[in-house]
Scaffold this motif. Structure first.
Motif, PDB file in Angstrom:
ATOM      1  N   ALA A  83       0.818  -1.211   0.000  1.00 31.09           N
ATOM      2  CA  ALA A  83       0.000   0.000   0.000  1.00 31.09           C
ATOM      3  C   ALA A  83       0.854   1.265   0.000  1.00 31.09           C
ATOM      4  O   ALA A  83       0.422   2.305  -0.494  1.00 31.09           O
ATOM      5  N   LEU A  84       2.070   1.169   0.549  1.00 29.48           N
ATOM      6  CA  LEU A  84       2.941   2.342   0.627  1.00 29.48           C
ATOM      7  C   LEU A  84       4.323   2.128   0.025  1.00 29.48           C
ATOM      8  O   LEU A  84       4.951   3.082  -0.436  1.00 29.48           O
ATOM      9  N   PHE A  85       4.809   0.881   0.053  1.00 30.50           N
ATOM     10  CA  PHE A  85       6.181   0.621  -0.366  1.00 30.50           C
ATOM     11  C   PHE A  85       6.234  -0.326  -1.562  1.00 30.50           C
ATOM     12  O   PHE A  85       5.221  -0.881  -1.974  1.00 30.50           O
ATOM     13  N   SER A  86       7.437  -0.523  -2.074  1.00 29.52           N
ATOM     14  CA  SER A  86       7.650  -1.495  -3.147  1.00 29.52           C
ATOM     15  C   SER A  86       8.005  -2.843  -2.537  1.00 29.52           C
ATOM     16  O   SER A  86       8.712  -2.912  -1.535  1.00 29.52           O
ATOM     17  N   THR A  87       7.515  -3.902  -3.144  1.00 31.80           N
ATOM     18  CA  THR A  87       7.808  -5.241  -2.673  1.00 31.80           C
ATOM     19  C   THR A  87       8.930  -5.851  -3.520  1.00 31.80           C
ATOM     20  O   THR A  87       9.087  -5.507  -4.691  1.00 31.80           O
ATOM     21  N   PRO A  88       9.721  -6.756  -2.947  1.00 33.00           N
ATOM     22  CA  PRO A  88      10.875  -7.295  -3.668  1.00 33.00           C
ATOM     23  C   PRO A  88      10.504  -8.404  -4.649  1.00 33.00           C
ATOM     24  O   PRO A  88       9.447  -9.033  -4.526  1.00 33.00           O
ATOM     25  N   LEU A 138      -1.533   8.148  15.006  1.00 33.70           N
ATOM     26  CA  LEU A 138      -2.152   8.864  13.898  1.00 33.70           C
ATOM     27  C   LEU A 138      -2.328   7.994  12.659  1.00 33.70           C
ATOM     28  O   LEU A 138      -3.266   8.185  11.878  1.00 33.70           O
ATOM     29  N   PHE A 139      -1.409   7.044  12.492  1.00 30.39           N
ATOM     30  CA  PHE A 139      -1.386   6.235  11.272  1.00 30.39           C
ATOM     31  C   PHE A 139      -2.668   5.428  11.098  1.00 30.39           C
ATOM     32  O   PHE A 139      -3.256   5.396  10.009  1.00 30.39           O
ATOM     33  N   TYR A 140      -3.118   4.788  12.169  1.00 34.82           N
ATOM     34  CA  TYR A 140      -4.300   3.931  12.053  1.00 34.82           C
ATOM     35  C   TYR A 140      -5.552   4.697  11.613  1.00 34.82           C
ATOM     36  O   TYR A 140      -6.184   4.326  10.618  1.00 34.82           O
ATOM     37  N   PRO A 141      -5.938   5.766  12.306  1.00 38.83           N
ATOM     38  CA  PRO A 141      -7.161   6.455  11.871  1.00 38.83           C
ATOM     39  C   PRO A 141      -7.022   7.160  10.521  1.00 38.83           C
ATOM     40  O   PRO A 141      -8.013   7.310   9.792  1.00 38.83           O
ATOM     41  N   MET A 142      -5.813   7.570  10.155  1.00 37.08           N
ATOM     42  CA  MET A 142      -5.634   8.332   8.917  1.00 37.08           C
ATOM     43  C   MET A 142      -5.441   7.454   7.684  1.00 37.08           C
ATOM     44  O   MET A 142      -5.881   7.805   6.588  1.00 37.08           O
ATOM     45  N   PHE A 143      -4.775   6.301   7.845  1.00 38.83           N
ATOM     46  CA  PHE A 143      -4.391   5.515   6.676  1.00 38.83           C
ATOM     47  C   PHE A 143      -4.938   4.095   6.630  1.00 38.83           C
ATOM     48  O   PHE A 143      -5.047   3.511   5.552  1.00 38.83           O
ATOM     49  N   VAL A 144      -5.250   3.510   7.788  1.00 36.23           N
ATOM     50  CA  VAL A 144      -5.639   2.100   7.806  1.00 36.23           C
ATOM     51  C   VAL A 144      -7.139   1.959   7.551  1.00 36.23           C
ATOM     52  O   VAL A 144      -7.963   1.957   8.469  1.00 36.23           O
ATOM     53  N   HIS A 145      -7.470   1.884   6.280  1.00 37.90           N
ATOM     54  CA  HIS A 145      -8.843   1.678   5.851  1.00 37.90           C
ATOM     55  C   HIS A 145      -8.804   0.967   4.493  1.00 37.90           C
ATOM     56  O   HIS A 145      -7.739   0.838   3.876  1.00 37.90           O
ATOM     57  N   ALA A 146      -9.953   0.523   4.031  1.00 43.44           N
ATOM     58  CA  ALA A 146     -10.000  -0.271   2.797  1.00 43.44           C
ATOM     59  C   ALA A 146     -10.502   0.530   1.595  1.00 43.44           C
ATOM     60  O   ALA A 146     -10.755  -0.035   0.536  1.00 43.44           O
ATOM     61  N   LYS A 147     -10.609   1.841   1.733  1.00 45.83           N
ATOM     62  CA  LYS A 147     -11.217   2.667   0.680  1.00 45.83           C
ATOM     63  C   LYS A 147     -10.502   2.562  -0.661  1.00 45.83           C
ATOM     64  O   LYS A 147     -11.131   2.715  -1.708  1.00 45.83           O
ATOM     65  N   ASN A 148      -9.185   2.336  -0.627  1.00 43.62           N
ATOM     66  CA  ASN A 148      -8.423   2.335  -1.887  1.00 43.62           C
ATOM     67  C   ASN A 148      -8.330   0.968  -2.558  1.00 43.62           C
ATOM     68  O   ASN A 148      -7.800   0.864  -3.663  1.00 43.62           O
ATOM     69  N   PHE A 149      -8.827  -0.083  -1.910  1.00 45.59           N
ATOM     70  CA  PHE A 149      -8.794  -1.404  -2.535  1.00 45.59           C
ATOM     71  C   PHE A 149      -9.894  -1.516  -3.589  1.00 45.59           C
ATOM     72  O   PHE A 149     -11.025  -1.078  -3.376  1.00 45.59           O
ATOM     73  N   GLU A 185      -3.768 -11.492  -9.422  1.00 52.73           N
ATOM     74  CA  GLU A 185      -3.264 -10.131  -9.179  1.00 52.73           C
ATOM     75  C   GLU A 185      -4.288  -9.100  -9.644  1.00 52.73           C
ATOM     76  O   GLU A 185      -3.965  -8.078 -10.255  1.00 52.73           O
ATOM     77  N   ALA A 186      -5.550  -9.406  -9.319  1.00 51.90           N
ATOM     78  CA  ALA A 186      -6.658  -8.571  -9.773  1.00 51.90           C
ATOM     79  C   ALA A 186      -7.047  -7.501  -8.767  1.00 51.90           C
ATOM     80  O   ALA A 186      -7.965  -6.718  -9.015  1.00 51.90           O
ATOM     81  N   ILE A 187      -6.362  -7.459  -7.616  1.00 55.44           N
ATOM     82  CA  ILE A 187      -6.670  -6.454  -6.600  1.00 55.44           C
ATOM     83  C   ILE A 187      -5.588  -5.379  -6.615  1.00 55.44           C
ATOM     84  O   ILE A 187      -4.394  -5.689  -6.680  1.00 55.44           O
ATOM     85  N   GLU A 188      -6.017  -4.143  -6.584  1.00 49.83           N
ATOM     86  CA  GLU A 188      -5.092  -3.016  -6.534  1.00 49.83           C
ATOM     87  C   GLU A 188      -5.389  -2.164  -5.308  1.00 49.83           C
ATOM     88  O   GLU A 188      -6.500  -2.183  -4.769  1.00 49.83           O
ATOM     89  N   TYR A 189      -4.365  -1.408  -4.897  1.00 50.23           N
ATOM     90  CA  TYR A 189      -4.550  -0.427  -3.828  1.00 50.23           C
ATOM     91  C   TYR A 189      -4.301   0.937  -4.453  1.00 50.23           C
ATOM     92  O   TYR A 189      -3.177   1.404  -4.544  1.00 50.23           O
ATOM     93  N   GLY A 190      -5.371   1.557  -4.914  1.00 43.39           N
ATOM     94  CA  GLY A 190      -5.241   2.807  -5.646  1.00 43.39           C
ATOM     95  C   GLY A 190      -4.339   2.614  -6.850  1.00 43.39           C
ATOM     96  O   GLY A 190      -4.344   1.569  -7.494  1.00 43.39           O
ATOM     97  N   LYS A 191      -3.534   3.626  -7.145  1.00 45.52           N
ATOM     98  CA  LYS A 191      -2.586   3.534  -8.247  1.00 45.52           C
ATOM     99  C   LYS A 191      -1.229   3.023  -7.795  1.00 45.52           C
ATOM    100  O   LYS A 191      -0.417   2.579  -8.605  1.00 45.52           O
ATOM    101  N   HIS A 192      -0.980   3.075  -6.465  1.00 48.26           N
ATOM    102  CA  HIS A 192       0.354   2.759  -5.971  1.00 48.26           C
ATOM    103  C   HIS A 192       0.787   1.338  -6.280  1.00 48.26           C
ATOM    104  O   HIS A 192       1.941   1.080  -6.632  1.00 48.26           O
ATOM    105  N   SER A 193      -0.117   0.377  -6.151  1.00 50.23           N
ATOM    106  CA  SER A 193       0.252  -1.038  -6.294  1.00 50.23           C
ATOM    107  C   SER A 193       0.371  -1.496  -7.740  1.00 50.23           C
ATOM    108  O   SER A 193       0.872  -2.596  -7.999  1.00 50.23           O
ATOM    109  N   GLN A 194      -0.074  -0.670  -8.665  1.00 49.66           N
ATOM    110  CA  GLN A 194      -0.091  -1.092 -10.059  1.00 49.66           C
ATOM    111  C   GLN A 194       1.322  -1.353 -10.581  1.00 49.66           C
ATOM    112  O   GLN A 194       2.205  -0.514 -10.473  1.00 49.66           O
ATOM    113  N   GLY A 195       1.520  -2.551 -11.109  1.00 53.22           N
ATOM    114  CA  GLY A 195       2.826  -2.938 -11.634  1.00 53.22           C
ATOM    115  C   GLY A 195       3.800  -3.464 -10.613  1.00 53.22           C
ATOM    116  O   GLY A 195       4.903  -3.907 -10.970  1.00 53.22           O
TER     117      GLY A 195
END
Length: 251
Positions: A119-124, A172-183, A230-240
């Motif tokens: 959701a935030l970083f690149s995976t290896p 702050l991280f949980y209430p601000m970022f931990v949600h499923a809206k971008n899936f 690989e049909a699930i995305e998290y906004g645009k960040h996870s694409q590719g």
């Protein structure tokens, strides 16, 4: 007894390595967390809790489960946290948790494993992931030796940044970022239901052939990483980006 929670396999691998190394029972907490099963557990040997690091502390869903579960028998408790970078000052909060549970806190050890937080970083790549795990093996062995010899994990140096990350940033991280809206699911989705099956919070259901996310997401990344198409995305960040699942098994 080794208890673990793992969404993409890192903590499962470490837990099973420790279980084999000390010759103790390994228990997956997935069903207990999913079913709100807080039934009493008993162990004669020390408890070893193996979990991923979420915003420099243990996942809230695991903390809640520990708070509501009664542990009998042995009162010693170790924590092992897999992480993509570091665990901050997670130990401060784990020590408080053990005090609340009247358990004897024997320390927390961080073990760097492949990044899965797509959701935030690149995976290896798989090749890079195996290299990271190979580097983690000696640290896992160190944890095993401390537990086998009934020694506390060494206390880590904690910086101001570590305190901030595990404190106010986590708060702050949980209430601000931990949600499923971008899936969301793309047209490649085959409605297999695997995403729903691997969600530890029963937060996904299949409606009209597509997954629908509720409001209980914990950002474990199980749904997006386990999707066979690989049909699930998290906004645009996870694409590719490469989806990460720990492929290494304990022999």
């Amino acid at each position: 007894m080794i208890l673990y929670f793992s969404a993409t396999g890192n903590s499962a691998y470490v837990a099973n390595r420790i279980g084999k190394g000390i010759g103790d029972t390994v228990v997956d907490l997935f069903d207990k967390i999913r079913e709100n099963d807080f039934s009493e557990l008993c162990a004669e040997r020390p408890w070893v809790i193996v979990v991923p690091t979420y915003a420099w502390r243990i996942p809230h869903i695991v903390r809640k489960w520990i708070e509501n579960t009664t542990f009998t028998g042995n009162h010693d408790m170790y924590f092992v946290m897999t992480c993509g970078g570091n665990i901050g000052n997670a130990g401060k909060y784990l020590e408080k948790l053990c005090l609340k549970k009247k358990m004897n806190y024997l320390g927390c050890m961080g073990i760097t494993m492949p990044e899965n937080y797509i959701a935030l970083f690149s995976t290896p790549t798989q090749e890079k992931a195996l290299q990271i795990i190979d580097k983690a093996e000696p640290v896992i062995d160190q944890a095993i030796n401390y537990i086998k010899n009934d020694k506390k994990f060494p206390q880590m140096d904690v910086s101001f940044k570590d305190n901030m990350n595990s404190g106010i940033v986590n708060d702050l991280f949980y209430p601000m970022f931990v949600h499923a809206k971008n899936f969301f699911a793309t047209s490649d989705c085959i409605a297999c239901g695997k995403c729903a099956n691997v969600c530890p919070l029963n937060n996904i259901c299949i409606e009209n052939g597509k997954p629908v996310w509720g409001n209980a997401c914990t950002h474990c990344m199980a749904c997006i990483c386990h999707c066979p198409k690989e049909a699930i995305e998290y906004g645009k960040h996870s694409q590719g980006l490469t989806r990460y699942i720990c492929e290494k098994k304990v022999l």
